[in-house]
Design a protein around this motif. Structure first.
Motif, PDB file in Angstrom:
ATOM      1  N   ALA A   1       1.008  35.673  15.605  1.00  0.00           N
ATOM      2  CA  ALA A   1      -0.238  35.216  14.979  1.00  0.00           C
ATOM      3  C   ALA A   1      -0.823  36.320  14.098  1.00  0.00           C
ATOM      4  CB  ALA A   1      -1.240  34.797  16.047  1.00  0.00           C
ATOM      5  N   HIS A   2      -0.800  37.558  14.593  1.00  0.00           N
ATOM      6  CA  HIS A   2      -1.337  38.685  13.827  1.00  0.00           C
ATOM      7  C   HIS A   2      -0.511  38.912  12.555  1.00  0.00           C
ATOM      8  CE1 HIS A   2      -3.562  42.347  13.160  1.00  0.00           C
ATOM      9  NE2 HIS A   2      -2.441  43.049  13.095  1.00  0.00           N
ATOM     10  N   THR A   3       0.796  38.804  12.670  1.00  0.00           N
ATOM     11  CA  THR A   3       1.678  38.972  11.505  1.00  0.00           C
ATOM     12  C   THR A   3       1.413  37.884  10.471  1.00  0.00           C
ATOM     13  OG1 THR A   3       3.350  39.920  12.952  1.00  0.00           O
ATOM     14  CG2 THR A   3       4.087  39.204  10.788  1.00  0.00           C
TER      15      THR A   3
ATOM     16  N   GLU B 176      -1.411  36.367   9.910  1.00  0.00           N
ATOM     17  CA  GLU B 176      -2.669  36.708   9.234  1.00  0.00           C
ATOM     18  C   GLU B 176      -2.445  37.817   8.202  1.00  0.00           C
ATOM     19  OE1 GLU B 176      -5.747  37.688  12.009  1.00  0.00           O
ATOM     20  OE2 GLU B 176      -5.386  35.895  13.213  1.00  0.00           O
ATOM     21  N   LEU B 177      -1.659  38.821   8.561  1.00  0.00           N
ATOM     22  CA  LEU B 177      -1.382  39.914   7.630  1.00  0.00           C
ATOM     23  C   LEU B 177      -0.592  39.435   6.412  1.00  0.00           C
ATOM     24  CD1 LEU B 177      -0.532  42.879  10.033  1.00  0.00           C
ATOM     25  CD2 LEU B 177      -2.598  42.549   8.682  1.00  0.00           C
TER      26      LEU B 177
ATOM     27  N   LYS C  93      -0.857  36.569   5.017  1.00  0.00           N
ATOM     28  CA  LYS C  93      -1.802  35.892   4.116  1.00  0.00           C
ATOM     29  C   LYS C  93      -2.550  36.918   3.249  1.00  0.00           C
ATOM     30  CE  LYS C  93      -2.599  31.957   7.128  1.00  0.00           C
ATOM     31  NZ  LYS C  93      -3.546  31.326   8.060  1.00  0.00           N
ATOM     32  N   LYS C  94      -2.794  38.103   3.803  1.00  0.00           N
ATOM     33  CA  LYS C  94      -3.514  39.154   3.076  1.00  0.00           C
ATOM     34  C   LYS C  94      -2.591  40.005   2.206  1.00  0.00           C
ATOM     35  CE  LYS C  94      -6.862  39.734   6.827  1.00  0.00           C
ATOM     36  NZ  LYS C  94      -7.347  40.676   7.838  1.00  0.00           N
TER      37      LYS C  94
END
Length: 99
Positions: free
Chosen positions: A82-84, A86-87, A89-90
């Motif tokens: 999940a964290h990856t 989000e990253l 997307k940024k």
């Protein structure tokens, strides 16, 4: 043949003991077991329930756990994915800042 006490008489004679707890009670910092055995207590309870009466001396039931425990590695890897995401997307903004 000996006289069999009815459950009402047994319940009346041990009423004080039943109200102290299921297994025993604390008195002045010391654990005291009940005066009657668990087997006799269960037999009286069974007689009362078979007669259709209510047995109020059982401890309250706890709420059942509905959350499954699982393995920690499964939880951690899901959080990492999940964290990856989000990253990722940024990522375009990060690349623009880098240039």
């Amino acid at each position: 043949m000996s006289y069999q006490f009815t459950w009402k008489e047994k319940l009346a004679s041990y009423k004080n003991e039943f109200s102290k707890g299921v297994w025993g009670y604390w008195e002045l910092g010391a654990w005291k077991p009940l005066a009657l055995s668990a087997r006799k207590r269960a037999a009286i309870r069974k007689e009362v329930l078979l007669a259709g009466e209510v047995w109020p001396y059982d401890p309250p039931k706890k709420e059942m756990r509905n959350k499954r425990k699982g393995h920690k590695c499964d939880r951690v890897s899901a959080e990492k994915r999940a964290h990856t995401a989000e990253l990722m997307k940024k990522m375009p903004d990060i690349l623009l800042d880098y240039k």
